[in-house]
Design a protein around this motif. Sequence first.
Motif, PDB file in Angstrom:
ATOM      1  N   ALA A   1       0.835  -1.203   0.000  1.00 37.20           N
ATOM      2  CA  ALA A   1       0.000   0.000   0.000  1.00 37.20           C
ATOM      3  C   ALA A   1       0.870   1.254   0.000  1.00 37.20           C
ATOM      4  O   ALA A   1       0.562   2.248  -0.678  1.00 37.20           O
ATOM      5  N   LEU A   2       1.964   1.202   0.740  1.00 36.01           N
ATOM      6  CA  LEU A   2       2.877   2.342   0.788  1.00 36.01           C
ATOM      7  C   LEU A   2       3.522   2.582  -0.567  1.00 36.01           C
ATOM      8  O   LEU A   2       3.699   3.729  -0.984  1.00 36.01           O
TER       9      LEU A   2
ATOM     10  N   ARG B   1       2.214   2.032  -3.488  1.00 38.84           N
ATOM     11  CA  ARG B   1       1.225   2.718  -4.334  1.00 38.84           C
ATOM     12  C   ARG B   1       1.089   4.180  -3.929  1.00 38.84           C
ATOM     13  O   ARG B   1       0.953   5.074  -4.777  1.00 38.84           O
ATOM     14  N   ARG B   2       1.139   4.424  -2.635  1.00 37.78           N
ATOM     15  CA  ARG B   2       1.046   5.792  -2.105  1.00 37.78           C
ATOM     16  C   ARG B   2       2.222   6.648  -2.592  1.00 37.78           C
ATOM     17  O   ARG B   2       2.029   7.798  -3.003  1.00 37.78           O
TER      18      ARG B   2
ATOM     19  N   HIS C   1       2.073  10.010  -4.947  1.00 36.44           N
ATOM     20  CA  HIS C   1       2.745  11.250  -4.545  1.00 36.44           C
ATOM     21  C   HIS C   1       3.662  11.762  -5.645  1.00 36.44           C
ATOM     22  O   HIS C   1       3.695  12.959  -5.943  1.00 36.44           O
TER      23      HIS C   1
END
Length: 301
Positions: free
Chosen positions: A13-14, A16-17, A21
């Motif tokens: 998930a990070l 993708r985050r 960004h």
Amino acid sequence: MNPDRQAQFEAEALSRRVLVHDILRRLRGQPNDLLPYSVIASLRPRGESYRGLQTIEVDKIVGSVDRYGDFDAEFLPKEPHTLDRWAQLRQAQLQGAEFPPIDVYKVGEAYFVKDGNHRTALAKALGQRYIDAYVIELEVPVELAPGDTLKDVILKGEYARFLEQTRLPQLRPGHEPILFSKPGRYDVLLEHIRTHQYFMGLDQKRSVSWEEAVADWYDQLYLPTILEIRESGVLKDFPGRTEADLYLWISDHRYFLSKALGHDVGPEEALRSAQRQAHNPLRRWLERLSSWLLPKSLQPQ
């Protein structure tokens, strides 16, 4: 969910985050790089002091000594090996591990990580507000702020050099800040002071020291012009510019206006002329075509 699977799930998930960004920053034209500690040399640090163990704000950590290429501007892992290390730390944290304090350099209100980059990334990703750190504080003439970009650091580095060359903090303690919106303008300002020193010598028929010229330039030219700018409110007609930007333009404008009229018009009349140009409809139309009717000192890059 066991700690291993949860850590891997959060790492994905990070990832993708971080990608989102990066895309958003590119679309906005914003840099997405962590500040390298090496740029601090341009701020002319005068010394450092060990401040011991402190609790610092995570959001004020803006750079790294040697791992700045592994993280983005938010101090989130952007490389596969960095993300893997982040997942390992997260798994250990979920299993109850406690981590030692990180080591940082403090520059103004900003921090650079000396040791503990992945622990910092973990704190950033989880929205942690505070983290324990061993702090070494640097003494600099121009301080950094947490939101400063690389361009801001370059500008502040030039300002630090200017203050060192002019000794303005010693000659005029508490002087008004002299801030520009683009690099390269402090060299122009130094040339203004040298010219002022030359004409002071001619007027007074003696040798004028550099320190005397700097103080007189600030008292008789820079400060009165800045106060006129503030009183008139003209700066609002020049969005994105600073008082120092406008000072340089008014100084040049004053020179050419004085030559045309055959006498020294003074900063007030030069400022009124600047206001007339700022409200000129043709000028505003040309601005929309990205053509500034200003000398290079105010032209955007």
